[in-house]
Motif scaffolding. Structure first.
Motif, short mmCIF file in Angstrom:
data_model
loop_
_atom_site.label_atom_id
_atom_site.label_comp_id
_atom_site.label_asym_id
_atom_site.label_seq_id
_atom_site.Cartn_x
_atom_site.Cartn_y
_atom_site.Cartn_z
N THR A 11 0.82 -1.21 0.00
CA THR A 11 0.00 0.00 0.00
C THR A 11 0.85 1.26 0.00
O THR A 11 0.36 2.33 -0.33
CB THR A 11 -0.96 0.03 1.20
N ASP A 13 3.36 1.68 -2.03
CA ASP A 13 3.77 1.90 -3.43
C ASP A 13 2.67 2.67 -4.13
O ASP A 13 1.51 2.25 -4.14
CB ASP A 13 4.01 0.56 -4.13
N ARG A 14 3.04 3.81 -4.72
CA ARG A 14 2.05 4.72 -5.31
C ARG A 14 2.30 4.91 -6.79
O ARG A 14 3.44 4.91 -7.26
CB ARG A 14 2.10 6.09 -4.61
N CYS A 15 1.22 5.12 -7.53
CA CYS A 15 1.26 5.35 -8.98
C CYS A 15 2.04 6.62 -9.28
O CYS A 15 1.82 7.67 -8.65
CB CYS A 15 -0.17 5.47 -9.51
N GLY A 19 -0.80 8.97 -8.02
CA GLY A 19 -0.63 8.80 -6.59
C GLY A 19 -1.50 7.73 -5.95
O GLY A 19 -1.41 7.49 -4.75
N GLN A 21 -2.82 3.77 -5.22
CA GLN A 21 -2.04 2.57 -4.91
C GLN A 21 -1.58 1.90 -6.20
O GLN A 21 -2.36 1.74 -7.14
CB GLN A 21 -2.86 1.58 -4.09
N CYS A 37 -1.02 2.61 -11.07
CA CYS A 37 -2.28 2.04 -10.59
C CYS A 37 -2.82 1.15 -11.72
O CYS A 37 -2.30 1.15 -12.83
CB CYS A 37 -3.27 3.15 -10.25
#
Length: 63
Positions: A11, A13-15, A19, A21, A37
Motif C-alpha cells: 500500500t 507503493d504509489r502510482c 498517486g 495505490q 495504478c
C-alpha cells in the motif's frame, strides 16, 4: 540459473501518474522503474510493453 524474485507491491507503493495505490511495476530496459495504478497501467500498457524489461502486474488483486 537463479530465479528472480519480485517483491510484492504494498500500500506504500504509489502510482507515478496519479498517486493511487500501485498494482503494476515496470522495470525499464534502461534500469529505471515505474509504478502504476491499475487504470494507468492498462492505459499505457502498449507503450510500456515496448520499453519494459519486466512488467510485474498485480491487478488481479482488484477483482
Amino acid at each position: 540459473m537463479t530465479a528472480t524474485v519480485t517483491e510484492p507491491l504494498t500500500t506504500a507503493d504509489r502510482c507515478d501518474r496519479c498517486g493511487a495505490q500501485a498494482y503494476v511495476r515496470v522495470t525499464l530496459n534502461s534500469g529505471g522503474e515505474l509504478l502504476f495504478c491499475g487504470h494507468h497501467g492498462k492505459a499505457h500498457s502498449a507503450k510500456l510493453s515496448q520499453v519494459a524489461l519486466k512488467i510485474h502486474d498485480e491487478t488481479s488483486k482488484l477483482s
